[in-house]
Design a protein around this motif. Structure first.
Motif, PDB file in Angstrom:
ATOM      1  N   LEU A  24       0.831  -1.195   0.000  1.00 44.53           N
ATOM      2  CA  LEU A  24       0.000   0.000   0.000  1.00 44.53           C
ATOM      3  C   LEU A  24       0.872   1.254   0.000  1.00 44.53           C
ATOM      4  CD1 LEU A  24      -2.727   1.473   0.228  1.00 44.53           C
ATOM      5  CD2 LEU A  24      -2.528   1.198   2.700  1.00 44.53           C
ATOM      6  N   SER A  25       1.922   1.236   0.817  1.00 46.65           N
ATOM      7  CA  SER A  25       2.764   2.438   0.884  1.00 46.65           C
ATOM      8  C   SER A  25       3.531   2.654  -0.421  1.00 46.65           C
ATOM      9  CB  SER A  25       3.715   2.376   2.074  1.00 46.65           C
ATOM     10  OG  SER A  25       4.555   1.262   1.987  1.00 46.65           O
ATOM     11  N   PHE A  26       3.968   1.573  -1.066  1.00 41.62           N
ATOM     12  CA  PHE A  26       4.630   1.742  -2.364  1.00 41.62           C
ATOM     13  C   PHE A  26       3.663   2.341  -3.378  1.00 41.62           C
ATOM     14  CE2 PHE A  26       8.142  -1.712  -1.886  1.00 41.62           C
ATOM     15  CZ  PHE A  26       8.789  -0.900  -0.997  1.00 41.62           C
ATOM     16  N   PHE A  27       2.422   1.906  -3.347  1.00 45.62           N
ATOM     17  CA  PHE A  27       1.406   2.468  -4.239  1.00 45.62           C
ATOM     18  C   PHE A  27       1.228   3.963  -3.949  1.00 45.62           C
ATOM     19  CE2 PHE A  27      -3.036   3.707  -4.910  1.00 45.62           C
ATOM     20  CZ  PHE A  27      -3.117   3.547  -6.284  1.00 45.62           C
ATOM     21  N   LEU A  28       1.157   4.312  -2.669  1.00 47.10           N
ATOM     22  CA  LEU A  28       1.011   5.723  -2.312  1.00 47.10           C
ATOM     23  C   LEU A  28       2.221   6.530  -2.776  1.00 47.10           C
ATOM     24  CD1 LEU A  28      -0.468   5.326   1.283  1.00 47.10           C
ATOM     25  CD2 LEU A  28      -1.686   6.024  -0.791  1.00 47.10           C
ATOM     26  N   PHE A  29       3.424   6.004  -2.540  1.00 47.08           N
ATOM     27  CA  PHE A  29       4.642   6.709  -2.962  1.00 47.08           C
ATOM     28  C   PHE A  29       4.752   6.814  -4.481  1.00 47.08           C
ATOM     29  CE2 PHE A  29       6.587   6.132   1.318  1.00 47.08           C
ATOM     30  CZ  PHE A  29       7.001   7.438   1.491  1.00 47.08           C
TER      31      PHE A  29
ATOM     32  N   LEU B 172       5.506   6.496   7.577  1.00 46.34           N
ATOM     33  CA  LEU B 172       5.097   5.776   8.779  1.00 46.34           C
ATOM     34  C   LEU B 172       4.456   4.443   8.403  1.00 46.34           C
ATOM     35  CD1 LEU B 172       4.844   6.253  11.934  1.00 46.34           C
ATOM     36  CD2 LEU B 172       2.470   6.814  11.435  1.00 46.34           C
ATOM     37  N   LEU B 173       3.624   4.461   7.399  1.00 48.42           N
ATOM     38  CA  LEU B 173       2.970   3.249   6.927  1.00 48.42           C
ATOM     39  C   LEU B 173       4.001   2.246   6.391  1.00 48.42           C
ATOM     40  CD1 LEU B 173       0.135   2.026   6.517  1.00 48.42           C
ATOM     41  CD2 LEU B 173       0.133   3.040   4.249  1.00 48.42           C
ATOM     42  N   LEU B 174       4.975   2.725   5.635  1.00 49.19           N
ATOM     43  CA  LEU B 174       6.032   1.858   5.113  1.00 49.19           C
ATOM     44  C   LEU B 174       6.855   1.271   6.258  1.00 49.19           C
ATOM     45  CD1 LEU B 174       7.631   0.683   2.737  1.00 49.19           C
ATOM     46  CD2 LEU B 174       8.947   2.799   2.692  1.00 49.19           C
ATOM     47  N   GLY B 175       7.241   2.098   7.202  1.00 48.65           N
ATOM     48  CA  GLY B 175       8.009   1.625   8.354  1.00 48.65           C
ATOM     49  C   GLY B 175       7.232   0.636   9.199  1.00 48.65           C
ATOM     50  N   PHE B 176       5.948   0.879   9.350  1.00 51.88           N
ATOM     51  CA  PHE B 176       5.090  -0.031  10.118  1.00 51.88           C
ATOM     52  C   PHE B 176       5.035  -1.400   9.433  1.00 51.88           C
ATOM     53  CE2 PHE B 176       0.831  -1.594  11.424  1.00 51.88           C
ATOM     54  CZ  PHE B 176       1.018  -1.586  12.794  1.00 51.88           C
ATOM     55  N   GLY B 177       4.866  -1.392   8.113  1.00 47.40           N
ATOM     56  CA  GLY B 177       4.803  -2.652   7.371  1.00 47.40           C
ATOM     57  C   GLY B 177       6.110  -3.424   7.443  1.00 47.40           C
ATOM     58  N   LEU B 178       7.220  -2.733   7.236  1.00 42.32           N
ATOM     59  CA  LEU B 178       8.523  -3.398   7.322  1.00 42.32           C
ATOM     60  C   LEU B 178       8.825  -3.837   8.747  1.00 42.32           C
ATOM     61  CD1 LEU B 178      10.759  -1.251   4.957  1.00 42.32           C
ATOM     62  CD2 LEU B 178       9.996  -3.600   4.615  1.00 42.32           C
ATOM     63  N   GLY B 179       8.465  -2.996   9.694  1.00 45.20           N
ATOM     64  CA  GLY B 179       8.717  -3.315  11.096  1.00 45.20           C
ATOM     65  C   GLY B 179       7.951  -4.532  11.577  1.00 45.20           C
ATOM     66  N   LEU B 180       6.784  -4.762  11.022  1.00 46.25           N
ATOM     67  CA  LEU B 180       6.024  -5.958  11.388  1.00 46.25           C
ATOM     68  C   LEU B 180       6.502  -7.192  10.633  1.00 46.25           C
ATOM     69  CD1 LEU B 180       2.375  -4.574  11.595  1.00 46.25           C
ATOM     70  CD2 LEU B 180       3.858  -5.251  13.472  1.00 46.25           C
ATOM     71  N   THR B 181       7.097  -7.002   9.481  1.00 48.52           N
ATOM     72  CA  THR B 181       7.515  -8.127   8.643  1.00 48.52           C
ATOM     73  C   THR B 181       8.850  -8.710   9.063  1.00 48.52           C
ATOM     74  OG1 THR B 181       6.317  -7.185   6.783  1.00 48.52           O
ATOM     75  CG2 THR B 181       7.977  -8.829   6.269  1.00 48.52           C
ATOM     76  N   MET B 182       9.823  -7.878   9.338  1.00 44.35           N
ATOM     77  CA  MET B 182      11.187  -8.350   9.596  1.00 44.35           C
ATOM     78  C   MET B 182      11.287  -9.316  10.783  1.00 44.35           C
ATOM     79  SD  MET B 182      12.979  -7.236   7.186  1.00 44.35           S
ATOM     80  CE  MET B 182      12.963  -6.001   5.925  1.00 44.35           C
ATOM     81  N   PRO B 183      10.746  -8.988  11.955  1.00 46.36           N
ATOM     82  CA  PRO B 183      10.875  -9.931  13.068  1.00 46.36           C
ATOM     83  C   PRO B 183      10.105 -11.230  12.832  1.00 46.36           C
ATOM     84  CG  PRO B 183       9.970  -7.838  13.838  1.00 46.36           C
ATOM     85  CD  PRO B 183      10.134  -7.740  12.367  1.00 46.36           C
ATOM     86  N   VAL B 184       8.995 -11.153  12.109  1.00 45.95           N
ATOM     87  CA  VAL B 184       8.199 -12.353  11.863  1.00 45.95           C
ATOM     88  C   VAL B 184       8.961 -13.326  10.969  1.00 45.95           C
ATOM     89  CG1 VAL B 184       6.078 -13.201  10.769  1.00 45.95           C
ATOM     90  CG2 VAL B 184       5.994 -11.212  12.264  1.00 45.95           C
TER      91      VAL B 184
END
Length: 158
Positions: free
Chosen positions: A1-6, A23-35
């Motif tokens: 979604l954030s890439f689409f917005l950007f 913030l949306l991009l960071g939130f998405g990456l931040g939730l993905t990396m640890p998982v």
């Protein structure tokens, strides 16, 4: 979604709006990396945990380097394309090449064309990133579902 917005960024995009997109991009990456790290750790034996974790970190670093190179090349290519589209082919400046070293020295009409070209180029980079993101999402859908391991044994004896 954030890439689409950007991919819709422009010279008139408000900084607050860009901040929300970031913030949306960071939130998405931040939730993905640890998982992803946890999924790899959960899929291996305890004796291989360090190797698996370091492999995740290593391949994440390789992917980041390759991604930066790939999308940097796309940015450069798209910038050259947009500049060629908007700039007059026989444009000459009174100050020669020294005048082109900084954007502040460009004539206003040329300055706005260069800034537009940069904005269009960055939008293109994010547009090109969307298929990679969708591919990663589809691959993630096919990952084997392994229940989280629990450790009920004491970690050391007394």
């Amino acid at each position: 979604l954030s890439f689409f917005l950007f991919s819709h960024i422009g010279i008139d995009t408000n900084r607050a709006v860009i901040g929300v997109w970031m913030l949306l991009l960071g939130f998405g990456l931040g939730l993905t990396m640890p998982v992803t790290t946890l999924a790899v750790q959960n899929a291996v034996d305890r004796s291989e945990m360090g190797t698996a974790t370091s492999a995740v970190t290593f391949f994440r670093s390789i992917g980041s380097s390759l991604g930066a190179a790939l999308f940097g090349a796309i940015l450069t290519n798209r910038l050259a394309h947009h500049l060629a589209e908007t700039m007059p082919a026989n444009q000459h400046f009174a100050g020669g090449m020294k005048e082109l070293n900084t954007l502040g020295h460009l004539p206003p009409a040329i300055y706005h064309k260069v800034i537009d070209a940069f904005a269009f180029s960055f939008a293109d980079v994010f547009l090109y990133a969307i298929p990679f993101t969708l591919l990663a999402f589809v691959i993630a859908l096919f990952l084997k579902d392994i229940p989280l391991k629990t450790n009920t044994k004491p970690t050391h004896t007394e």
